[in-house]
Design an enzyme around this catalytic site. Structure first.
Site, PDB file in Angstrom:
ATOM      1  N   ASN A 151      -3.480   6.986   2.934  1.00 44.16           N
ATOM      2  CA  ASN A 151      -3.613   5.527   2.786  1.00 44.16           C
ATOM      3  C   ASN A 151      -5.053   5.011   2.844  1.00 44.16           C
ATOM      4  OD1 ASN A 151      -0.486   4.824   4.536  1.00 44.16           O
ATOM      5  ND2 ASN A 151      -0.878   4.875   2.330  1.00 44.16           N
ATOM      6  N   ASP A 186       8.223   1.249   4.446  1.00 41.52           N
ATOM      7  CA  ASP A 186       7.621   1.013   3.129  1.00 41.52           C
ATOM      8  C   ASP A 186       8.041  -0.335   2.562  1.00 41.52           C
ATOM      9  OD1 ASP A 186       6.037   1.640   0.972  1.00 41.52           O
ATOM     10  OD2 ASP A 186       7.561   2.825  -0.052  1.00 41.52           O
TER      11      ASP A 186
HETATM   12  C1  IPE Z   1       4.089   5.998   3.236  1.00 45.50           C
HETATM   13  O1  IPE Z   1       4.150   4.890   2.404  1.00 45.50           O
HETATM   14  C2  IPE Z   1       3.114   5.780   4.343  1.00 45.50           C
HETATM   15  C3  IPE Z   1       3.465   4.766   5.337  1.00 45.50           C
HETATM   16  C4  IPE Z   1       4.604   4.121   5.391  1.00 45.50           C
HETATM   17  C5  IPE Z   1       2.464   4.495   6.338  1.00 45.50           C
HETATM   18  P1  IPE Z   1       3.264   4.804   1.053  1.00 45.50           P
HETATM   19  O2  IPE Z   1       3.653   3.539   0.388  1.00 45.50           O
HETATM   20  O3  IPE Z   1       1.839   4.992   1.401  1.00 45.50           O
HETATM   21  O4  IPE Z   1       3.777   6.084   0.273  1.00 45.50           O
HETATM   22  P2  IPE Z   1       3.704   6.459  -1.270  1.00 45.50           P
HETATM   23  O5  IPE Z   1       2.259   6.352  -1.661  1.00 45.50           O
HETATM   24  O6  IPE Z   1       4.539   5.453  -1.973  1.00 45.50           O
HETATM   25  O7  IPE Z   1       4.259   7.832  -1.362  1.00 45.50           O
HETATM   26  C1  IPE Z   2       4.054   0.195   3.741  1.00 47.31           C
HETATM   27  O1  IPE Z   2       4.077  -0.791   2.773  1.00 47.31           O
HETATM   28  C2  IPE Z   2       2.871   0.055   4.686  1.00 47.31           C
HETATM   29  C3  IPE Z   2       1.841   1.108   4.555  1.00 47.31           C
HETATM   30  C4  IPE Z   2       1.906   2.125   3.745  1.00 47.31           C
HETATM   31  C5  IPE Z   2       0.663   0.988   5.398  1.00 47.31           C
HETATM   32  P1  IPE Z   2       3.245  -0.663   1.421  1.00 47.31           P
HETATM   33  O2  IPE Z   2       1.915  -1.290   1.634  1.00 47.31           O
HETATM   34  O3  IPE Z   2       3.228   0.740   0.956  1.00 47.31           O
HETATM   35  O4  IPE Z   2       4.101  -1.576   0.445  1.00 47.31           O
HETATM   36  P2  IPE Z   2       4.401  -1.314  -1.098  1.00 47.31           P
HETATM   37  O5  IPE Z   2       4.929   0.060  -1.243  1.00 47.31           O
HETATM   38  O6  IPE Z   2       3.094  -1.506  -1.825  1.00 47.31           O
HETATM   39  O7  IPE Z   2       5.401  -2.371  -1.454  1.00 47.31           O
HETATM   40 MG    MG Z   3       4.400   1.827  -0.305  1.00 50.69          MG
END
Ligand code: IPE
Ligand code: IPE
Ligand code: MG
Length: 228
Positions: free
Chosen positions: A65, A16
């Site tokens: 996502n 994340d």
């Molecule tokens: C979890 O991260 C999914 C992945 C790392 C692919 P998100 O950033 O999507 O999760 P939430 O929405 O903060 O729970």
């Molecule tokens: C994790 O990084 C990657 C995926 C969930 C695909 P994020 O895209 O969730 O990054 P933040 O949480 O917005 O910083």
């Molecule tokens: Mg995230």
């Protein structure tokens, strides 16, 4: 207390913070995802060298996502095509590529055909490797996995812990030893709810693109109490 490691470890990572990494640098979110893929390559290399890790499972893209902006989703999809094409690197790490997620033919599954092809090819081209298994969770959500496993178990005649386990996307994945989540969040976000039953957790403020070899080793120390 120093506890000797008993078996090849299973480390699972919720990668994340790609977006935040980019924002802090004044870059588009897509750049954060690109940097995240490089961080993953380093983590795979390190884990393969450590020898204590037998299983590395990473959350690449969740069933939740898909609601992200179209351009971001498209970028993440094409990064996964690239990620699954890193066959030479996987072979030099003696590591297998695996995948968990909604089966392509299942109603509601959303993995596009070009990513499906990349996944199938990656699995076939690395299946001879005998070292670590690297599983990418893509179009993955634990509720979908457990619903399907329970329905299949019921059809087979008995819903038991064993029959649910047998019907998971990859029944050979062992229990997770350490769950890592980067970027300061302490949510599980529908990741491997069955497999993390008794695991240790390692939360770090660092965003995923800044996660590195050293921190992977730190994560393993939550099990052993040892410092490297
Ligand atoms: C979890 O991260 C999914 C992945 C790392 C692919 P998100 O950033 O999507 O999760 P939430 O929405 O903060 O729970
Ligand atoms: C994790 O990084 C990657 C995926 C969930 C695909 P994020 O895209 O969730 O990054 P933040 O949480 O917005 O910083
Ligand atoms: Mg995230």
């Amino acid at each position: 207390m120093n506890t000797p490691l008993q078996h090849p470890l299973h480390i699972a990572c919720i990668m994340d913070g790609n977006g935040r990494w980019a924002r802090r640098r004044g870059l588009p979110r897509t750049e954060g995802h690109t940097a995240g893929e490089e961080a993953l390559a380093e983590v795979v290399r390190t884990a393969a060298r450590l020898k204590t890790i037998g299983w590395l499972t990473v959350f690449g893209f969740s069933t939740e996502n898909w609601v992200r902006p179209r351009t971001e989703v498209r970028h993440i999809l094409s990064l996964h095509r690239k990620l699954f094409a890193r066959t030479e690197e996987m072979n030099s790490n003696n590591a297998q590529t695996r995948w968990i997620g909604r089966p392509f033919s299942e109603k509601g599954a959303r993995t596009p055909v070009y990513v499906q092809k990349a996944i199938k090819k990656a699995i076939a081209d690395t299946s001879h490797n005998s070292g670590m298994a690297v599983t990418v969770a893509f179009d993955y959500g634990s509720r979908a996995e457990l619903l399907r496993a329970s329905q299949l178990a019921m059809k087979q005649g008995a819903v038991t812990a064993q029959s649910i386990q047998n019907n998971l996307y990859d029944p050979t994945l062992p229990a997770v030893d350490v769950l890592v989540r980067t970027s300061g969040e302490t949510r599980i976000s529908n990741f491997m709810l069955w497999q993390i039953k008794g695991c240790a957790v390692y939360f770090t403020e660092r965003t995923w693109p800044d996660f590195n070899a050293h921190e992977l080793q730190e994560a393993v120390t939550v099990l052993t109490g040892r410092s490297h």
